[in-house]
Design an enzyme around this catalytic site. Structure first.
Site, mmCIF file in Angstrom:
data_model
loop_
_atom_site.group_PDB
_atom_site.id
_atom_site.type_symbol
_atom_site.label_atom_id
_atom_site.label_comp_id
_atom_site.label_asym_id
_atom_site.label_seq_id
_atom_site.Cartn_x
_atom_site.Cartn_y
_atom_site.Cartn_z
ATOM 1 N N TYR A 29 -1.331 -0.017 10.586
ATOM 2 C CA TYR A 29 -1.665 -0.672 9.259
ATOM 3 C C TYR A 29 -0.531 -0.239 8.514
ATOM 4 C CZ TYR A 29 -3.423 -1.093 4.438
ATOM 5 O OH TYR A 29 -3.694 -1.292 3.064
ATOM 6 N N SER B 44 0.932 -1.063 -0.001
ATOM 7 C CA SER B 44 -0.091 0.055 -0.149
ATOM 8 C C SER B 44 0.825 1.135 0.051
ATOM 9 C CB SER B 44 -0.958 -0.017 1.292
ATOM 10 O OG SER B 44 -1.526 1.174 1.312
#
Length: 250
Positions: A158, A145
């Protein structure tokens, strides 16, 4: 665009019950690959396999469990034989401020996004090395990501897990690349999937919703197309790191 070289491949795709994993599995199969669909939700896998047809094998598996991953690979071997393409798409995003101390969320993200990726890597690496040694293409694709290197408040854990995936990919490339296994790390930006559906913070849910209203987000199919393109290049070509963003976010 067609990707004819995928027609002889055997792929394993995690997170195949939805989003990028499901889109990737469907596209690889559409171009002739035999695809093992791995995820926890059996009903979703069965439905996807039905849409794909005979080139899909639904395998209910949990990447947070060692034996579950090992059993899944054994089943793939029994049905399809050696795996020469693996896509780590399983992941979970549970943002909250670190000061909230949500250890339950931290553990879930670490075990899925980082340890889950490692479990799959461990399980498929012997196959990938064997395929490469026999002169064929061998691909490991990890879905990371832009959170790996872009700061988003409340997404610290995250983002840390995705930074780990990005660094893991680079290190694996150094280990496996000299043995002709390609390692690719893909870092998507804002993408329309169900990843945000598990957020339990109303403010963060509204914030993410605002981003989707403002930006023309990527689709799961956009990311799948990049995976298919990357893994269908000549075996001498390794597109090692790709950041894919909505134009408005770039």
């Amino acid at each position: 665009m067609t990707y004819d070289t995928l027609s002889a491949r055997t792929a394993l795709v995690t997170g195949a019950a939805s989003g990028m994993g499901a889109a990737t599995a469907a596209l690889l199969a559409a171009h002739g690959a035999r695809v093992a669909l791995l995820a926890r939700r059996e009903d979703r896998l069965t439905e996807l396999a039905g849409r794909i047809g005979g080139r899909a094998l639904p395998v209910t598996a949990d990447v947070t469990d060692d034996e579950s991953v090992a059993a899944a690979v054994r089943r793939i071997h029994d049905t399809y034989g050696r795996i020469d393409l693996a896509v780590n798409s399983a992941g979970v995003m549970l943002p909250n401020p670190v000061t909230d101390g949500r250890q339950d969320e931290w553990t879930r993200m670490l075990d899925t996004n980082v340890s889950g990726t490692l479990r799959v890597v461990r399980a498929v690496t012997p196959d990938l090395l064997s395929a490469a040694a026999d002169g064929g293409p061998a691909d490991l694709v990890n879905i990371s990501s832009i959170g790996a290197h872009t700061v988003f408040p409340a997404y610290a854990v995250y983002s840390a897990t995705k930074a780990a995936v990005t660094q893991l990919s680079a290190s694996l490339r150094a280990e496996l690349g000299p043995r002709n296994v390609r390692v690719t790390n893909i870092e998507p930006g804002l993408t329309a999937t169900e990843l945000g559906d598990h957020i339990d913070n109303d403010g963060l849910t509204a914030q993410l919703g605002g981003m989707f209203e403002t930006l023309d987000a990527l689709t799961a199919e956009d990311v799948a197309d990049l995976v298919a393109y990357t893994t269908s290049r000549p075996r001498r070509v390794n597109l090692r790191q790709t950041v894919i963003l909505p134009t408005g976010q770039a």
